[in-house]
Motif scaffolding. Structure first.
Motif, PDB file in Angstrom:
ATOM      1  N   LEU A  13      -1.707 -34.368  -5.349  1.00  0.00           N
ATOM      2  CA  LEU A  13      -1.633 -35.673  -4.682  1.00  0.00           C
ATOM      3  C   LEU A  13      -1.008 -36.709  -5.595  1.00  0.00           C
ATOM      4  CD1 LEU A  13      -5.264 -35.725  -3.272  1.00  0.00           C
ATOM      5  CD2 LEU A  13      -3.197 -34.812  -2.188  1.00  0.00           C
ATOM      6  N   ASP A  14      -0.426 -37.753  -4.974  1.00  0.00           N
ATOM      7  CA  ASP A  14       0.049 -38.896  -5.754  1.00  0.00           C
ATOM      8  C   ASP A  14      -1.107 -39.884  -5.921  1.00  0.00           C
ATOM      9  OD1 ASP A  14      -0.153 -40.294  -3.342  1.00  0.00           O
ATOM     10  OD2 ASP A  14       1.998 -40.580  -3.104  1.00  0.00           O
ATOM     11  N   ALA A  15      -0.840 -41.016  -6.549  1.00  0.00           N
ATOM     12  CA  ALA A  15      -1.888 -42.011  -6.826  1.00  0.00           C
ATOM     13  C   ALA A  15      -2.525 -42.558  -5.550  1.00  0.00           C
ATOM     14  CB  ALA A  15      -1.311 -43.149  -7.658  1.00  0.00           C
ATOM     15  N   ALA A  16      -1.783 -42.548  -4.438  1.00  0.00           N
ATOM     16  CA  ALA A  16      -2.301 -43.057  -3.168  1.00  0.00           C
ATOM     17  C   ALA A  16      -3.040 -41.980  -2.367  1.00  0.00           C
ATOM     18  CB  ALA A  16      -1.161 -43.637  -2.334  1.00  0.00           C
ATOM     19  N   GLY A  17      -3.120 -40.762  -2.900  1.00  0.00           N
ATOM     20  CA  GLY A  17      -3.832 -39.696  -2.211  1.00  0.00           C
ATOM     21  C   GLY A  17      -2.994 -38.911  -1.219  1.00  0.00           C
ATOM     22  N   ARG A  18      -1.681 -39.057  -1.291  1.00  0.00           N
ATOM     23  CA  ARG A  18      -0.784 -38.313  -0.386  1.00  0.00           C
ATOM     24  C   ARG A  18      -0.316 -37.029  -1.070  1.00  0.00           C
ATOM     25  NH1 ARG A  18       1.774 -43.832   0.056  1.00  0.00           N
ATOM     26  NH2 ARG A  18       2.773 -43.059  -1.809  1.00  0.00           N
ATOM     27  N   PRO A  19      -0.160 -35.944  -0.295  1.00  0.00           N
ATOM     28  CA  PRO A  19       0.313 -34.692  -0.902  1.00  0.00           C
ATOM     29  C   PRO A  19       1.766 -34.808  -1.370  1.00  0.00           C
ATOM     30  CG  PRO A  19       0.095 -34.443   1.484  1.00  0.00           C
ATOM     31  CD  PRO A  19      -0.429 -35.792   1.139  1.00  0.00           C
TER      32      PRO A  19
END
Length: 82
Positions: A13-19
């Protein structure tokens, strides 16, 4: 798109919680574009927890990735177009 319902592991995931990366059939796929995202409530009559959903592009693949809330806390590939 076709339904697949494949469990995934190795989702990054990225920092925003997206894969941003996921592993499917022992192959690493890098997300190149996020097309859409939404939150689904789950089928309450089957005691399914809510989930976050993403429609993403990963190279030649367009896939729909789901993440279920706790207690299951699992990732899966819901649909794929390749």
């Amino acid at each position: 798109m076709r339904d697949t319902q494949e469990l995934l592991d190795g989702v990054t995931l990225d920092a925003a919680g997206r894969p941003v990366r996921f592993r499917r059939q022992n192959r690493l796929h890098v997300v190149t574009a996020q097309i859409d995202d939404w939150r689904a409530g789950g089928r309450w009559w089957l005691d399914e927890p809510p989930r976050d959903c993403w429609l993403v592009q990963a190279g030649q693949l367009t896939v729909e990735i789901h993440h279920e809330d706790a207690p299951l806390d699992r990732w899966w590939l819901a649909r794929v177009q390749d």
